[in-house]
Every structure is written in C-alpha cells, then in structure tokens.
Design a protein around this motif. Sequence first.
Motif, PDB file in Angstrom:
ATOM      1  N   MET A  82       6.316  -0.760   2.553  1.00 45.72           N
ATOM      2  CA  MET A  82       7.548  -0.703   1.769  1.00 45.72           C
ATOM      3  C   MET A  82       9.100  -0.552   1.803  1.00 45.72           C
ATOM      4  N   ALA A 105       5.688  -1.795  -5.322  1.00 43.78           N
ATOM      5  CA  ALA A 105       7.037  -2.606  -4.372  1.00 43.78           C
ATOM      6  C   ALA A 105       8.395  -2.892  -5.943  1.00 43.78           C
ATOM      7  N   TRP A 114       9.221  -8.705  -1.342  1.00 45.86           N
ATOM      8  CA  TRP A 114       7.826  -8.005  -0.486  1.00 45.86           C
ATOM      9  C   TRP A 114       6.826  -9.286  -0.497  1.00 45.86           C
ATOM     10  N   ASP A 132       4.445 -10.251   3.275  1.00 50.67           N
ATOM     11  CA  ASP A 132       3.260 -10.102   3.304  1.00 50.67           C
ATOM     12  C   ASP A 132       2.905 -11.302   2.744  1.00 50.67           C
TER      13      ASP A 132
END
Length: 473
Positions: A279, A326, A360, A364
Amino acid sequence: MRSCVRSGVVAAAAAALLAAAVVPASAADGQSSRPAPGGSGAGDAYFPFAGNSGYDAVHYDLDLRYQPPAAAPAPLAGQLDAVATVTIVPTRHLTGFNLDLRGLEVESVVVGGRPAEFAREGDELIVTPKTILPRGKAVDVVVAYGGATGRPTDIEGALYGWVTTRDGAMVASEPEGSMTWFPVSDHPTDKATYDVAVAVPEGLVAVGNGDLVGSSTANGWTTWEWSSREPMASYLVTASVGNYELRQWTTPDGLLNIDAIDRDLAPAASAGLAQTAEMIAFFETKFGPYPFSSYGAIVDDDSVGYALETQTRPIYSTRANEGTVAHELAHQWLGNSVSPARWQDIWLNEGWATYAEWLWSEHDGRTTAAENFADVMAIPADNGFWQTIVADPGPLGLFAGAVYDRGAATLYALRLEIGDEAFDALSVEWPTRYKDSVATTEDFQALAEELSGQDLEEFFDVWVWTAGKPAIP
Ligand code: TRP
Ligand code: ZN
C-alpha cells in the motif's frame, strides 16, 4: 436542523470572538508593538476556543506517568501525572497567553524559568507571566499538571482524547481532544514537533508517534520515549497504552515500521495490515514520497468506535480491516502532511482518504473506483445524503457519511472534469506544496485551476458548496 441551529450559534460566537480580536489589531500602533494578551481561539468557526492566538507553539516535550485503572469492578479511571514543556514563539509582544486544557488539575506554570500566574476558565488555561514576552523570542512554558482520567467525548458524543481503558488508554483526539490530556494550542494551524515520554507500570507499553528513542525500566515502571521530528497537528498526537507487542520491520524501500498489536487479540484482528508495504509503495506512485520518517499501526483490543490516522501510527479499535488500513495510510499524505486549515475543510481529509481506498481496492483487483463512484451516484436525489454541504458540514457533521463518500465522489468527478493527467499532477502537488502545513478548500480549488488551466468555480460550487445531487460531468 439541529446541526444547523447549533452551527449557527457556534458561528455567531466565533464572529464575536473575531470581532473582539480585531479591535487591538486596528489600533494606530498596529498589533506588533503594543503588548497585549493573546486570544483564546485560533479563529475556527466550528471550535472557537480551540487553538489560541498571539503565539506559535513550536515544540512540545511531554513527560507523563500513567497508572491505568485497577481490575474490574474498580471504576474505569486512571491517574495521570505530567509535566508539559511547551516552547512558544510570541507573534506579538505578549502580556499573557492561553493554552487549551480540559479537566485535570494544574499545579504550577513556569514561563522562561520564572513562576507565572495562571487561571482556568472553561477549557482555557490563562497564563500571566511575570514579564512581557517579546515578539519572536522563543520561551519555554512548563506546566505541571495531572489528575484522574476518564472517557471524554466529542460534541457528537463519540469517545475521544485520553480514553481510559482497563489495560491502559486509547488516545485519539480529533478534532480538539488533545486538550483532555495536555496543555496545547489545539488547532491544526499550529503544528509542532513532539518528544513524548510515558512511564507505565512494567509490562505495559506506551506507543507514541514517530521514532522510538528508547525504553528503560526502574522500580516497576517502564518509560517509553518517542520523538516526532516532523511537525504534527495536535489532533494527530497519540500516547496509547496497552498490553501491546511491538513488532519492528522495514519495507523493501527501507521505511521503518513499528506496529503495536494488543496481545489479547487473535491474529485475524491484524490480518488487514498484511499488505501495508504494498500500500505504501502504491500510494507513493499516486501521492508522492511517504511524508514521514516511520510508520506502523496500533491495534487495541478496546474500542473508541472508529480508527484514527494518528501521525505515522494510526490506531484501530479491536481490528484493522484492509480498507481502513488503506484509508488511514492515505491520510498520512492527505490530512496529516497537508491538514485542514479550518475544521469545515475536513472533506479534504476524508474525501481523499476514501478516494484512496477506492484506488487501492481497484489496484488489488476488487471494486474499481468507477464502480464505487457509480454506487455513490446511485443514491436517489431525495436521499438526505445529498443535503450535507461537503465544504461546510457544520461541527456536528464533521464525520457525516457524505463528507467521506460525496467527498470521494467529488474527487472522482473532478478527475473526469480535468482529465487524468491534470488530476494525477494535482494528487502529487496537493500534499507536496502544502507539506507540513494547512490549506483550505479555496486553496485546493486554486491548485486544481492552476494545474488544469480550467475555471472550476461552477464545479466546486455545485459539488462542495451546495446541497443537492450534482450531475455527473
Ligand atoms: N477521522 C477518522 C477517520 O476517518 C474518523 C473519526 C474521528 C470519527 N472521530 C470520529 C468517526 C468520530 C466517527 C466519530 O479515519
Ligand atoms: Zn478518515
């Protein structure tokens, strides 16, 4: 309705305060030469008595000793005994000045090595030194204080400040809860560096921001010393105490992480931290270099009901979920490096952190930013969600859902409006240009206009200054 009425009262109080502050400044001599007392607020309409005027606090040296509560059924109250040394630089010749402090007892105040008079009024600690403090000359203010700690709440009723827990304390002070545990100029406009030492009964761990300078044990007490070399807004200071295991590790890029994980939690509670290094690397490609010298998480088995992005070391209640991890990480750039100049600008924190969660998630391989945006825009126009004015949500609306989700949607819409190239530049330049500082919604609009070459007056008017559902650009 309730929030409108309340914010009206607060705004009126702030206006009165500002008017009072203007009088000496408009005197013929100007404010710099005639000695006068500093003011009781930083001029924030939402929290008129948060922060102070007449000086800049540049450094805090906090020396705390904390005894957590005895086992149940003893009351949930701890004991704090402390000395705070606050280095202030007067911005005018000062006959006196205020610090913010709620509860606790003040034993003595020493200014520049000489005992000073002091008084308490509401949340104000009013200090009158023996001599006039000259403008521009740094002076140390040493406050000895302490008392019983409880479980303070913010204006919405959420736990904040020094929240006493059975095995320690969770310290999460947004927006003006630092005054519940140390004398402070409690407003983001007055950032400072910090050295914090906390003595706790041997076996417990006190976790602060920044770097761990050391720990030492004597007579059954362990003193934990932490240092924050980068300036920090007061609401981001923590000194949480618990039954933590400290885990130190380094990212592949060399950033030191210190995690504090409550030993009473199952491993699943901190599983959401697993991708922290990825991250950090990902957000560095979006927002520029990580802005501080270390990072890490505090995961406590107790709860204040939310997580907070305490600088370099976010704190989580009972578990750290990946999305929240995050979110709190993104705040290090967006909220902590560049902080809101007024509390009404909080959407610049929460909108950006929520937008970063969307990025994020997409990175991901889960929900894309476009899908998250579409979800927000699917909320019907007659839903109360659209009634929050994002850039002026009122003091009781700081953490309203729309501040987060409409805030994030505003950023996504801005990206559609100005294009990816200008938006990418903005995402780096915003936390870079205002690094270690504060900024307003107007500053953000100005930067977006500068980098895009577009007039964005109408865009910001519709998206953040007006209630009602905007059309998709
Ligand atoms: N700023 C925190 C975050 O979004 C949330 C927060 C702080 C909060 N105080 C609160 C949420 C009070 C609800 C109630 O990371
Ligand atoms: Zn947040």
